[in-house]
Structure formats: structure tokens, C-alpha cells
Design a protein around this motif. Structure first.
Motif, mmCIF file in Angstrom:
data_model
loop_
_atom_site.group_PDB
_atom_site.id
_atom_site.type_symbol
_atom_site.label_atom_id
_atom_site.label_comp_id
_atom_site.label_asym_id
_atom_site.label_seq_id
_atom_site.Cartn_x
_atom_site.Cartn_y
_atom_site.Cartn_z
ATOM 1 N N VAL A 113 -0.030 -8.460 4.196
ATOM 2 C CA VAL A 113 -0.232 -7.087 4.683
ATOM 3 C C VAL A 113 0.632 -6.142 3.868
ATOM 4 O O VAL A 113 1.659 -6.536 3.309
ATOM 5 C CB VAL A 113 0.140 -6.924 6.180
ATOM 6 C CG1 VAL A 113 -0.868 -7.577 7.081
ATOM 7 C CG2 VAL A 113 1.537 -7.423 6.475
ATOM 8 N N SER A 114 0.187 -4.889 3.806
ATOM 9 C CA SER A 114 1.062 -3.891 3.207
ATOM 10 C C SER A 114 1.261 -2.796 4.240
ATOM 11 O O SER A 114 0.324 -2.390 4.928
ATOM 12 C CB SER A 114 0.450 -3.323 1.936
ATOM 13 O OG SER A 114 -0.726 -2.644 2.271
ATOM 14 N N VAL A 115 2.515 -2.389 4.381
ATOM 15 C CA VAL A 115 2.857 -1.404 5.398
ATOM 16 C C VAL A 115 3.016 -0.046 4.712
ATOM 17 O O VAL A 115 3.748 0.062 3.739
ATOM 18 C CB VAL A 115 4.172 -1.794 6.109
ATOM 19 C CG1 VAL A 115 4.580 -0.731 7.116
ATOM 20 C CG2 VAL A 115 4.010 -3.130 6.800
ATOM 21 N N PRO A 116 2.317 0.978 5.219
ATOM 22 C CA PRO A 116 2.515 2.305 4.636
ATOM 23 C C PRO A 116 3.956 2.760 4.858
ATOM 24 O O PRO A 116 4.702 2.123 5.603
ATOM 25 C CB PRO A 116 1.554 3.186 5.432
ATOM 26 C CG PRO A 116 0.784 2.299 6.327
ATOM 27 C CD PRO A 116 1.412 0.952 6.346
ATOM 28 N N ASP A 117 4.326 3.842 4.230
ATOM 29 C CA ASP A 117 5.702 4.326 4.350
ATOM 30 C C ASP A 117 6.020 4.657 5.814
ATOM 31 O O ASP A 117 5.419 5.553 6.406
ATOM 32 C CB ASP A 117 5.861 5.575 3.473
ATOM 33 C CG ASP A 117 7.304 6.044 3.469
ATOM 34 O OD1 ASP A 117 8.166 5.275 3.927
ATOM 35 O OD2 ASP A 117 7.541 7.178 3.022
#
Ligand code: R5P
Length: 298
Positions: free
Chosen positions: A201-205
Motif C-alpha cells: 500500500v502507499s499512504v498519501p501525505d
């Protein structure tokens, strides 16, 4: 026609509570296995002329379907005028297309099996992805309840300054609904599942939400890899320990322990599948849905 609730093993507590809310009897039954593991079913309470409602959540469906089919057929043979099914968790919703040549599209096959077993279906947040509604694969009246209001209430009551976190783009609409009801901000991740247990997963800022408590909200917790991957990134981003909320506590083997070890502050689920994390009660919603759908003529 008087209604009768018929719980299959493991669903007795839900049936008792539903029975109280609906003012409906709960059937006396006998289920057991013969030494060769074939199934024995007996409905002790008279059912002739009654509207029967089977209560059977459908996690681990392979071991649960046959006794469900035997029970439904027996209820009809004994004179039930209608046989409905309350399956708070509805299995086989994810393999909804042939991803590789030769694969079984089990969501439609299972839908046909259930549609040939019960006259109507009530469930909670089925995992509709490429299908827009249950009616596109089920050919019996089917109602799905949304746990969003119950989850939002729980978050409002239990978490100070929550930031809701959805696992993937397809959850955005659902998570935004919970967030609106909970009067909280939300963000949605980008997720790639490379295999059953390899999830990236990639987490937004999220830096601007550092004073908030992340609340991961997902429909199903199965291997828990989605939540575990997200927890790691949130921790790395300096966020507070997160709360994990799932509608359906499927918890594949070892998943619950792995999630507990991954550093969340709390794990909470609805009682669609009995589990020690059940803190969000959806029985009243089920009772309302049963009252509405069971008026469909047999
Ligand atoms: C997938 O699209 C679902 O919404 C859930 O994110 C998924 O089923 C969670 O699975 P797991 O717990 O195995 O990561």
C-alpha cells in the motif's frame, strides 16, 4: 403465516437476539455429524405453514453450505411456506470474473446455489466489486444492509479526533460515507495485491493529521495483510497507533494474532461473524431488513 427463526450451529446467539427483536420463535433443531462425517439435520419445532428464516453466516462456506441446503430442503418438505436466509457475511463475492483462462467464476456459481436454496436473502455489505448489485447475480430478492451508520456511531463514541483510512480506491465511496456520518476527515490508500498474502500500500501525505488517531476501515479482514501493511506505513509516517475496524471478522488462520502484533491500539468488528473483536452490533439492522423482505409472498 407465523415466522420461525432456524439457526444453524454457531448462529444461535444472533438468532436469539433477532428473535427477541422480531418477537419470533427460535426453532429447536439437532445438527450433528455421523462418524463418517456426513451431516444429520433434524428440525424439532413444527414448521408447517410457517415462514422459516435460516440464520447462517457464510464464512468458511465450503463446510457450511451443505447443512444449509439440507436444512432449507427439509423445511420445505415439512411444509414451510417460505424459506429465507439471513447470511450476515456472504462468501464467494470476490472471484467475480475469470482472471485466468479456465478459472471458475465462483461468485455467480455460488449465487445460483443460494438462489436455488432460499426464497430471499439478507446480508451485510457484500463485497460487490465488478458487480453493481446483488440482483445482478442473485435471482431471488436480496437485500444488503450497510454497516456504515453503526461503524460511524462506534467511531464517534469511541475515538477522539479520528482520521479514517480506506484501503483502496474501491473503498473510497464507502469510507467517505462513514467519515461523513462520523464527522471526521478521511484519506484513501493505493493498494496492490501481488498474491494472497503479499499486499503493498502507499499512504498519501498524512503529516497534517498527526494529531489525529488513524482508524483503518475495511469491509473484510481476511489475511489482515492490507491492515498490517497500512499500519507499518502509518507508524513510519509518525502517526499515533491506529484503530482497525472491519465489517466482517473473517480472520484467516494466524491473521488475528499477526494483526495484534502489528502495533494497532484496538481491533473492532461487527457481529456479522462471531469473534472476540465484535463490538459493533448490527442485529437491529438485520431485524429491520428481515421484517421488510419477509413480506415477499412465498
Ligand atoms: C478487498 O478488496 C477488500 O476490501 C479487503 O481489503 C480485503 O478483502 C482484505 O483482505 P486481507 O485482510 O486478506 O488483506
Amino acid at each position: 403465516m407465523t415466522r420461525l427463526l432456524v439457526p444453524l450451529p454457531g448462529n444461535e446467539a444472533l438468532a436469539t437476539r433477532l428473535g427477541l427483536l422480531l418477537g419470533t420463535d427460535v426453532a429447536e433443531t439437532e445438527f450433528r455429524h455421523f462418524p463418517d462425517e456426513e451431516t444429520y439435520v433434524r428440525i424439532v419445532t413444527p414448521v408447517s405453514g410457517r415462514s422459516a428464516v435460516i440464520i447462517r453466516t457464510l464464512d468458511r462456506p465450503d463446510e457450511k453450505f451443505l447443512s444449509l441446503a439440507f436444512t432449507a430442503a427439509t423445511l420445505r418438505e415439512l411444509g414451510a411456506r417460505q424459506v429465507g436466509l439471513v447470511a450476515p457475511y456472504l462468501a464467494y463475492m470476490r472471484q467475480d470474473r475469470r482472471f485466468q483462462a479456465g478459472e471458475a467464476v465462483t461468485s455467480t456459481i455460488f449465487a445460483k446455489l443460494i438462489s436455488g436454496t432460499a426464497d430471499w436473502l439478507v446480508t451485510i455489505d457484500p463485497h460487490l466489486h465488478r458487480q453493481s448489485s446483488l440482483s445482478s447475480i442473485y435471482n431471488i430478492p436480496a437485500q444488503s444492509i450497510h454497516a456504515a451508520p453503526a461503524i460511524a456511531n462506534w467511531i464517534k463514541r469511541s475515538v477522539t479526533l479520528p482520521l479514517l483510512v480506506g484501503p483502496d480506491a474501491e473503498s473510497a465511496q464507502w469510507v467517505s460515507e462513514v467519515a461523513t456520518l462520523a464527522e471526521a476527515p478521511y484519506t484513501v490508500l493505493e493498494k496492490t495485491r501481488r498474491s494472497d498474502r503479499d499486499v503493498r500500500v502507499s499512504v498519501p501525505d498524512v503529516a497534517r493529521w498527526r494529531d489525529h488517531t488513524p482508524v483503518l476501515v475495511d469491509d473484510i479482514i481476511s489475511t489482515a495483510r492490507t491492515m498490517i501493511a497500512t499500519l507499518g506505513l502509518l507508524e513510519h509516517a509518525g502517526m499515533k497507533p491506529a484503530v482497525c475496524v472491519g465489517v466482517h471478522a473473517v480472520f484467516a488462520s494466524g491473521a488475528y494474532d499477526a494483526l495484534r502484533a502489528a502495533g494497532c491500539s484496538r481491533i473492532v468488528t461487527t457481529n456479522s461473524i462471531t469473534h472476540e473483536t465484535n463490538e459493533i452490533d448490527v442485529t437491529e439492522m438485520l431485524a429491520t431488513a428481515v421484517s421488510a423482505i419477509a413480506t415477499v409472498p412465498a
